[in-house]
Design an enzyme around this catalytic site. Structure first.
Site, PDB file in Angstrom:
ATOM      1  N   SER A 132       0.819  -1.206   0.000  1.00  0.00           N
ATOM      2  CA  SER A 132       0.000   0.000   0.000  1.00  0.00           C
ATOM      3  C   SER A 132       0.851   1.254   0.000  1.00  0.00           C
ATOM      4  O   SER A 132       1.937   1.282   0.577  1.00  0.00           O
ATOM      5  CB  SER A 132      -0.925   0.027   1.214  1.00  0.00           C
ATOM      6  N   LYS A 187      -4.615  -6.817   3.379  1.00  0.00           N
ATOM      7  CA  LYS A 187      -4.593  -5.667   2.456  1.00  0.00           C
ATOM      8  C   LYS A 187      -6.012  -5.331   1.976  1.00  0.00           C
ATOM      9  O   LYS A 187      -6.380  -4.171   1.836  1.00  0.00           O
ATOM     10  CB  LYS A 187      -3.666  -5.950   1.253  1.00  0.00           C
ATOM     11  N   HIS A 190      -7.624  -3.468   4.676  1.00  0.00           N
ATOM     12  CA  HIS A 190      -7.029  -2.123   4.651  1.00  0.00           C
ATOM     13  C   HIS A 190      -7.793  -1.261   3.639  1.00  0.00           C
ATOM     14  O   HIS A 190      -8.153  -0.116   3.913  1.00  0.00           O
ATOM     15  CB  HIS A 190      -5.537  -2.219   4.275  1.00  0.00           C
ATOM     16  N   ASN A 191      -8.057  -1.822   2.479  1.00  0.00           N
ATOM     17  CA  ASN A 191      -8.754  -1.061   1.440  1.00  0.00           C
ATOM     18  C   ASN A 191     -10.206  -0.786   1.821  1.00  0.00           C
ATOM     19  O   ASN A 191     -10.741   0.274   1.520  1.00  0.00           O
ATOM     20  CB  ASN A 191      -8.689  -1.800   0.103  1.00  0.00           C
ATOM     21  N   GLU A 194     -10.064   1.982   4.016  1.00  0.00           N
ATOM     22  CA  GLU A 194      -9.761   3.148   3.158  1.00  0.00           C
ATOM     23  C   GLU A 194     -11.069   3.698   2.545  1.00  0.00           C
ATOM     24  O   GLU A 194     -11.307   4.908   2.552  1.00  0.00           O
ATOM     25  CB  GLU A 194      -8.787   2.689   2.067  1.00  0.00           C
TER      26      GLU A 194
HETATM   27  C1  6PG Z   1      -3.220   1.394  -1.628  1.00  0.00           C
HETATM   28  C2  6PG Z   1      -4.512   1.574  -2.361  1.00  0.00           C
HETATM   29  C3  6PG Z   1      -4.427   0.967  -3.712  1.00  0.00           C
HETATM   30  C4  6PG Z   1      -5.489   1.498  -4.646  1.00  0.00           C
HETATM   31  C5  6PG Z   1      -6.859   1.002  -4.350  1.00  0.00           C
HETATM   32  C6  6PG Z   1      -7.912   1.883  -4.951  1.00  0.00           C
HETATM   33  O1  6PG Z   1      -3.301   0.842  -0.537  1.00  0.00           O
HETATM   34  O2  6PG Z   1      -2.187   1.828  -2.114  1.00  0.00           O
HETATM   35  O3  6PG Z   1      -5.543   0.964  -1.657  1.00  0.00           O
HETATM   36  O4  6PG Z   1      -4.406  -0.402  -3.561  1.00  0.00           O
HETATM   37  O5  6PG Z   1      -5.471   2.883  -4.614  1.00  0.00           O
HETATM   38  O6  6PG Z   1      -6.944  -0.277  -4.902  1.00  0.00           O
HETATM   39  O7  6PG Z   1      -9.074   1.181  -4.878  1.00  0.00           O
HETATM   40  P1  6PG Z   1     -10.390   1.574  -5.639  1.00  0.00           P
HETATM   41  O8  6PG Z   1     -10.005   1.842  -7.069  1.00  0.00           O
HETATM   42  O9  6PG Z   1     -11.263   0.392  -5.475  1.00  0.00           O
HETATM   43  O10 6PG Z   1     -10.890   2.814  -4.965  1.00  0.00           O
END
Ligand code: 6PG
Length: 485
Positions: A132, A187, A190-191, A194
């Site tokens: 990430s 991960k 984590h997303n 996010e």
């Molecule tokens: C990270 C982000 C990366 C990416 C996401 C965006 O941790 O660096 O999470 O993995 O920006 O996959 O996800 P979406 O396109 O689903 O918003």
């Protein structure tokens, strides 16, 4: 030429290219390969420009694999799904027993487990490693979540410890996550977190802009100020920056010209699917996903706005006078309290999966490696780590004594913001569902007794009692009819 190199990297799109340069910069000579060979030359050229970094490019898979010292370790950064299988197929034919492949993409954890098994049959090791931090993180220090064969992790632990983001009081943002697909699973959560964070920030913005009538300059000030306190985080920081950017194609600010349709690649959806699979409530994360779905219906929403406007319902139902300063302070508290609920949900999802799979994941350690490098990095993760250090078996972050006190201190402001938003017709699904989560979790008795009675009434599904143990069924229809007479 430093051949054999210490490690290889296949897949030189943005993330791969930056991670390769980061590894080389930390003093590990690296071989790189990409199917489209121009990317190989581009990476080698960048390595030269950025300080003659030890990056060695190869145009064919065989010489790429053979250039790496044994046991060979190759990180793949290709699109999740079939391209991963294809890359494994291409590379594994040249690999030997004990060599290892690491998938650094956002892969579905079960695919990693399937591949780990298939690789083991060939005598090869496999890791699924969450990475990430986007482009910047990959180049200068990401948060890394490697899971799978521990032996393979040990091969490259020294590299990962140097390549990961470094946080002064808590060390490199990497740890061995656990067996199987645990690195990818962590991960994925984590997303999901996010998604929740971004939705909550967007709602704070909406309330401040639509109800509080804050300008972009004021929003910049507010978010910058918030970024000095308990909300300090990467996402708050970039949000403050966004409000400064003027439109280069016209008047005003760029943020006001960006189409209100959120895209997604799938990890947030997987998180919500897993929540249902594990029977763990994750309403804040789910509402952030729903909000993305609804945002996608732009044309329908524009039509719906017309329908309701013609019946007298405008965008903001009540144009009320608000005390700006008070609103800003309330929204800050509502955002913080909602965020605690969202992280509590994410952590509970990880724990539930860990128990199901026997992964033995350490929640405090995960909070530690998210403190730097990744998208959800925030000062508040330190507090989460401490909460799990105090009690590794904590049932829910909300009941940690420190977090519980914070929730109590913030609940009045939180309720005021949600009520104001509801009365103003401004949707705050993340903040509202976080509050509902809190209000449900903190109540010793819920109306679930009535749902149980209904289930038993129409389906004889039975119910338990609060005073006598066992399973009961009642002829609700018959008895109620008699009672009516
Ligand atoms: C990270 C982000 C990366 C990416 C996401 C965006 O941790 O660096 O999470 O993995 O920006 O996959 O996800 P979406 O396109 O689903 O918003």
């Amino acid at each position: 030429m430093a051949i054999p190199t210490r490690i290889g990297l296949a897949g030189l799109a943005v993330m791969g290219q930056n991670l390769a340069l980061n590894i080389a910069e930390k003093g590990f000579p690296i071989s790189v390969y990409n199917r489209t060979t121009s990317k190989v030359d581009e990476t080698v050229e960048r390595a030269k420009q950025e300080g003659n970094l030890p990056v060695y490019g190869f145009h064919d898979p065989e010489s790429f694999v053979r250039s790496i010292q044994k046991p060979r370790v190759i990180i793949m950064l290709v699109k999740a799904g079939p391209p991963v299988d294809q890359t494994i197929k291409t590379l594994s034919v040249y690999m030997e027993k004990g060599d290892c492949i690491i998938d650094g993409g956002n892969e579905w954890y079960e695919n990693t487990e399937r591949r780990e098994k298939a690789m083991a049959e060939l005598g090869l090791l496999y890791l699924g490693m969450g990475v990430s931090g986007g482009e910047e993180g990959a180049r200068h220090g990401p948060s890394l979540m490697p899971g799978g064969a521990f032996e393979a992790y040990k091969y490259i632990e020294d590299i990962l410890l140097k390549v990961a983001a470094q946080v002064s009081d808590s060390g490199p943002c990497v740890t061995y996550i656990g067996k199987g697909g645990s690195g990818n699973f962590v991960k994925m959560i984590h997303n999901g977190i996010e998604y929740g964070d971004m939705q909550l920030i967007a709602e704070a913005y909406d309330v401040l802009k639509s109800v509080g009538k804050l300008s972009n300059e004021e929003l910049h000030q507010v978010f910058s100020e918030w970024n000095k306190g308990e909300l300090l985080s990467f996402l708050i920081e970039i949000t403050a920056d966004i409000f400064l950017v003027k439109d280069d194609k016209g008047d005003g600010y760029l943020v006001d010209k960006v189409l209100d349709k959120t895209g997604m690649k799938g990890t947030g959806k997987w998180t919500v699917q897993q929540a249902a699979e594990l029977s763990v409530a994750a309403p804040t994360i789910a509402s952030s996903l729903d909000s993305r779905f609804l945002s996608g219906l732009k044309e329908e929403r524009v039509e719906a706005a017309k329908v309701f406007k013609s019946s007298g319902v405008s965008d903001i139902l009540v144009d009320q006078a608000v005390d700006k300063q008070k609103l800003i302070d309330d929204v800050r508290q509502a955002l913080y309290a909602s965020k605690i609920c969202s992280y509590a949900q994410g952590m509970n999802l990880i724990r539930a999966k860990s128990m199901e799979k026997g992964w033995d994941l350490e929640l405090g350690e995960l909070a530690r490696i998210w403190k730097g490098g990744c998208i959800i990095r925030a000062i508040f993760l330190d507090r989460i780590k401490k909460a799990y250090d105090r009690n590794p078996n904590l049932a829910n972050l909300l009941v940690d004594p420190e977090f519980a006190k914070e929730m109590i201190d913030r609940q009045s402001a939180w309720r005021r913001v949600v009520c104001l938003a509801i009365n103003s017709g401004v949707s705050t699904p993340g903040m509202s569902s976080s509050l509902a989560y809190f209000d449900t979790y903190r109540r010793g008795r819920l109306p679930a007794n009535l749902v149980q009675a209904q289930r038993d009434y129409f389906g004889a599904h039975t119910y338990e009692r609060i005073d006598v143990s066992g399973s009961f069924h009642t002829e609700w229809f018959k008895i109620s009819k008699q009672a009516k007479i």
